[in-house]
Write a protein that holds these residues in place. Sequence first.
Motif: not given
Length: 386
Positions: A341-342, A65-67, A101-102, A108-109
């Motif tokens: 940015v996924p 997810v975007p984070h 977070p997901s 892992y980023a």
Amino acid sequence: MTTPPVSQNPATVSPVRLQALPGEGRPQVTPALEELYRGFEQELLVPLWTEIGDLMPAHPRSRAVPHLWRWERLRELAARAGDLVPVGRGGERRAIALANPSLGGRPYATPTLWAAIQYLMPGEDAPEHRHTQHAFRFVVEGSGVWTVVGGDPVPMNRGDFLPQAGWNWHAHHNASSEPMAWIDGLDIPFQYATEAQFFEFGRDGISDAERITPERSRSERLWAHPGLRPLSAAPAAPGSPLLSYKWEYTNAALADQLLLEKEGFGGTVGPGHAAVRYSSPHDGSDVLPTVRAEFHRIARGAETVPVRETGSSVYQVFDGSGVVTVGDRSWTVARGDLFAVPSWEPFSARSEAGRTDSDEGALDLFRFSDAPVFEALGLNRTQKDA
């Protein structure tokens, strides 16, 4: 004694679980269908018609997810780790990875990219090792640390980008009286998923000859002359032979692009948006086989068009301030902040930088991505949403 197959071993519980559900285009739910599904489970078989929506979606649906990670908080925690955590063998680097977070708590980023803040105290050495994972370092602030790659001491200063292809011996030493932090980027998740990784310890310490602190490394003296390729160059090895891309050259290239645009000659990728890709002076390819690195400068008041790409990216704000939007999330960002940015999430940025928060009056963004992997596999796709 040979272990019987799953279908003949009643003690073995199949991990396959199938549920017969009614719906358009689905087979009619009957006792015979249920019996068929139990047979599939027993023999570890999964029919495509029960999985196609997940396996073949209409567009990428990233597990990430975007984070956003705030630099001030990262640096504060890294400094505390500097007081508590040794940097020698055992933990093997005081590196603190970003965890999307997901992704279940994995370090892992994104599903393919690792990003971490590494922190070295005054006088400390990070011992030598090597690994197949391709890596780089990017310095958002500070100086005084040298990374020693294959015996070549390479200085690290603000704005410098330092790629290092896999399976090269490397160590770090802080020759200053101040701690220093930088970000590491690697393809650890990708190599972990493909089960291709190797790691090896090197020497516990570097030699006196490697502890020197030259302004330029040997790799720079040979390769860092624009447009000039040494005739002595050996056949290309994976990754760039240049171990440091100095900020002064990156900064000048970006400034010239914006000046050319202002003079009416183009040169930018969009209005007020200058960008460069770090490339190998050997052949112009990406600096690392699995990682692409870029630098973007967005002039004050300019805004980029939302863009979707297959593959994922991590950005760090090098300077300035602004608003970045990833998918349905927007953040105001400042120097040092990092964000993920996924795959296929639209990304755009608006610069609100001024002379009070930026040396160049612009929003400067360092970016790294897994684009070389997707291009090599023919899976790269880009779409502008406006």
